[in-house]
Design a protein around this motif. Structure first.
Motif, mmCIF file in Angstrom:
data_model
loop_
_atom_site.group_PDB
_atom_site.id
_atom_site.type_symbol
_atom_site.label_atom_id
_atom_site.label_comp_id
_atom_site.label_asym_id
_atom_site.label_seq_id
_atom_site.Cartn_x
_atom_site.Cartn_y
_atom_site.Cartn_z
ATOM 1 N N VAL A 185 0.719 -1.122 0.037
ATOM 2 C CA VAL A 185 -0.090 -0.003 0.133
ATOM 3 C C VAL A 185 0.864 1.257 -0.099
ATOM 4 O O VAL A 185 2.295 1.327 0.388
ATOM 5 N N LYS A 186 0.178 2.314 -0.611
ATOM 6 C CA LYS A 186 1.047 3.694 -0.452
ATOM 7 C C LYS A 186 1.493 4.164 0.838
ATOM 8 O O LYS A 186 0.776 3.988 1.656
ATOM 9 N N TYR A 244 -1.472 5.966 2.493
ATOM 10 C CA TYR A 244 -2.533 5.060 2.892
ATOM 11 C C TYR A 244 -1.951 4.456 4.237
ATOM 12 O O TYR A 244 -2.935 4.354 5.353
ATOM 13 N N ASP A 277 -6.002 0.319 -0.882
ATOM 14 C CA ASP A 277 -5.740 1.606 -1.335
ATOM 15 C C ASP A 277 -5.853 1.262 -2.964
ATOM 16 O O ASP A 277 -5.685 2.443 -3.610
ATOM 17 N N LYS A 278 -6.189 0.115 -3.243
ATOM 18 C CA LYS A 278 -6.378 0.003 -4.903
ATOM 19 C C LYS A 278 -7.525 0.332 -5.579
ATOM 20 O O LYS A 278 -8.686 -0.189 -4.848
ATOM 21 N N PHE A 335 -5.342 4.977 12.515
ATOM 22 C CA PHE A 335 -6.411 4.229 13.260
ATOM 23 C C PHE A 335 -5.786 3.234 14.292
ATOM 24 O O PHE A 335 -6.733 3.037 15.338
ATOM 25 N N GLY A 336 -4.751 2.562 14.119
ATOM 26 C CA GLY A 336 -4.305 1.546 15.134
ATOM 27 C C GLY A 336 -3.941 2.351 16.264
ATOM 28 O O GLY A 336 -4.096 1.824 17.532
ATOM 29 N N ASN A 381 -4.468 5.672 7.048
ATOM 30 C CA ASN A 381 -5.625 4.358 7.119
ATOM 31 C C ASN A 381 -5.186 3.238 7.660
ATOM 32 O O ASN A 381 -6.044 2.531 8.290
ATOM 33 N N VAL A 382 -3.997 3.111 8.063
ATOM 34 C CA VAL A 382 -3.537 2.014 8.975
ATOM 35 C C VAL A 382 -2.954 2.426 10.222
ATOM 36 O O VAL A 382 -3.600 2.173 11.413
ATOM 37 N N TRP A 386 -10.953 -1.702 11.672
ATOM 38 C CA TRP A 386 -11.719 -0.334 11.457
ATOM 39 C C TRP A 386 -12.273 -0.127 9.907
ATOM 40 O O TRP A 386 -12.808 1.039 9.571
ATOM 41 N N LYS A 387 -12.012 -1.116 9.219
ATOM 42 C CA LYS A 387 -12.426 -1.138 7.779
ATOM 43 C C LYS A 387 -13.385 -1.979 7.546
ATOM 44 O O LYS A 387 -13.658 -3.280 7.976
#
Lengths: 251, 239
Positions: free
Chosen positions: A159-160, A163, B92-93, A171-172, A167-168, B82-83
């Motif tokens: 993943v970028k 992100y 992220d794709k 949130f963690g 997003n990881v 959380w997703k």
């Protein structure tokens, strides 16, 4: 049982405290100037609620607190994410962060007044300074103690970086970030109230409390203190509520 | 040859976990690694996946043309709580094939839960989600670390069957770590048995016909293979 507990903590205990206070007042155990008639305080409290001047003070204090929290979070969270992720970076800055955290924040107020004047700015900057440090440390701790396998998974799926952080990692660390925010909001209220008592303050709850004391309006002073306590309590509850809503996966 | 492991050794400080391991895997082969706890099964997966780069020896596979996926032992490690299910698949794709997502999720009965959060799913469903993601990404090299170990027998059998179907349809290369002999026998073309001292004790080729359904467990050949492996384990315990 649960309802009984609630009635006890929200009603019985406050009534009991009132009765003790009233007894102290009736028997004149302490100076009535320090312990005035509690009925007078209650009446004062309700008349405050319709007093535009005190409502203005509440708004002033609240916007300073909220401003400080927003600035503190905007600085503390991103830096905390970076420091938590890049452990070496944290190790380099650990001493400086701990040192600054250890300085009693009120000791810095004269310095901040020198830099930012006696208006709103110095109060907000001082509170944000302390809050950002607390949120930074909490966030970094959260990143370090979040599930490392999520990072591994993100790496495996390539993943970028953006992100990964938003997003990881973010949130963690969120449960820790929220506990930092909650400590921050209580501390912000304390710092703002204290700074509002300094020279140059013309509004805010701190100013109102000090002003009531200086003019010997002691029941009013107590009433504003109670009002401040209620505001602090409600702010904390609001944060707890939003924490429960936002970190729903930990339920 | 798809994967070629040569003289692979790994130490955790003074503790020798892997001791000169050599094995090869063909493209599309399903290989299981079995062995007692602490014999280095997960370590092999961590080294192959590149999550741990500290080792001696060689790990060769065509990194350019392979898409690797790794499913961890605990389903909560592989998916983000959380997703939502669908967000866990997409990450992220943006250019994933929507039809493929729908087909794979329908196959494993997760499509109707696509907008649910992982905590609204059972442990088995979460593990299926992690496995499905690997297939949706067209991963041709899957590393599975005891994916059924936290599930009860019924759920494990169900998910194992879903994995078997997905494997037989897509034929990726799979390295499957387990300590369950039935799982290994039902799924694998080859079983590598590790000993406690971090060496390969035996390699058993499994030539049972596919598709291997639950009933194959009652066949004579299955029981023969099982006895062979149990014999090797018995030997290991004696030593």
């Amino acid at each position: 049982m649960k309802l009984n507990n609630k009635i006890f903590s929200y009603f019985v205990i406050p009534v009991l405290l009132f009765v003790i206070w009233y007894t102290i007042y009736i028997f004149g155990i302490f100076n009535p100037l320090m312990f005035p008639n509690p009925i007078k305080i209650i009446l004062e409290f309700f008349s405050l609620l319709s007093d535009n001047e005190i409502l203005f003070d509440i708004m002033k204090t609240l916007w300073r607190v909220v401003g400080a929290i927003i600035i503190g979070a905007l600085i503390g969270i991103p830096l905390g994410l970076l420091f938590g992720y890049f452990e070496k970076l944290y190790n380099v800055f650990e001493f400086v962060i701990d040192f600054f955290r250890s300085i009693p924040v009120t000791a810095l107020f004269p310095l901040f007044m020198l830099f930012f004047g006696i208006g709103n700015l110095s109060k907000i900057v001082l509170a944000s300074w302390m809050i950002s440090l607390i949120i930074l440390v909490n966030t970094a701790y959260g990143v370090r103690h979040s599930n490392k396998s999520h990072l591994k998974m993100a790496k495996v799926y390539d993943v970028k970086k953006s992100y990964l952080f938003t997003n990881v990692i973010f949130f963690g660390a969120m449960p820790y970030i929220f506990s930092g925010l909650r400590i921050g909001v209580s501390l912000a209220l304390i710092i703002i109230i204290v700074t509002e008592m300094f020279i140059g303050a013309v509004d805010g709850l701190g100013y109102a409390i000090l002003n009531a004391q200086l003019t010997y309006e002691i029941p009013e002073m107590y009433a504003i203190i109670i009002l401040t306590g209620i505001i602090g309590y409600l702010l904390n509850r609001a944060f707890l509520f939003s924490e429960k809503k936002m970190i729903h996966w930990t339920r | 040859m798809f994967l070629d492991i040569q003289n692979l050794s790994k130490n955790y400080r003074t503790l020798k976990v892997l001791n000169n391991i050599n094995f090869k895997i063909k493209k599309g082969e399903f290989v299981s690694i079995i062995g007692a706890n602490g014999c280095g099964k997960t370590t092999i997966l961590n080294l192959i996946s590149g999550l741990d780069k500290d080792y001696k020896g060689k790990i060769n596979y065509d990194k350019k043309n392979s898409k690797l996926a790794y499913v961890f032992q605990n389903s909560n490690d592989s998916i983000l709580p959380w997703k939502k299910v669908i967000e866990n698949i997409k990450l992220d794709k943006k250019n994933l094939n929507e039809n493929k997502i729908q087909n794979v999720l329908k196959e494993v009965n997760l499509w109707k839960f696509r907008n649910n959060y992982p905590y609204q799913l059972s442990g088995g469903m979460k593990q299926l989600l992690a496995i499905s993601r690997a297939f949706i990404y067209n991963c041709n090299f899957l590393l599975l670390d005891e994916p059924f170990s936290s599930l009860d027998y019924h759920m494990a059998s169900k998910i194992r069957d879903k994995l078997r179907k997905l494997y037989e349809e897509n034929k990726p290369t799979i390295l499957f770590v387990s300590h369950n002999i039935d799982d290994a026998l039902l799924l694998s073309d080859k079983i590598i048995m590790l000993s406690k001292d971090g060496k390969i004790k035996a390699v058993v080729n499994i030539s049972l016909p596919r598709p291997r359904t639950f009933s194959i467990m009652l066949s004579k050949r299955f029981i023969e293979y099982k006895n062979k492996i149990l014999g090797l384990i018995k030997n290991e315990i004696k030593q």
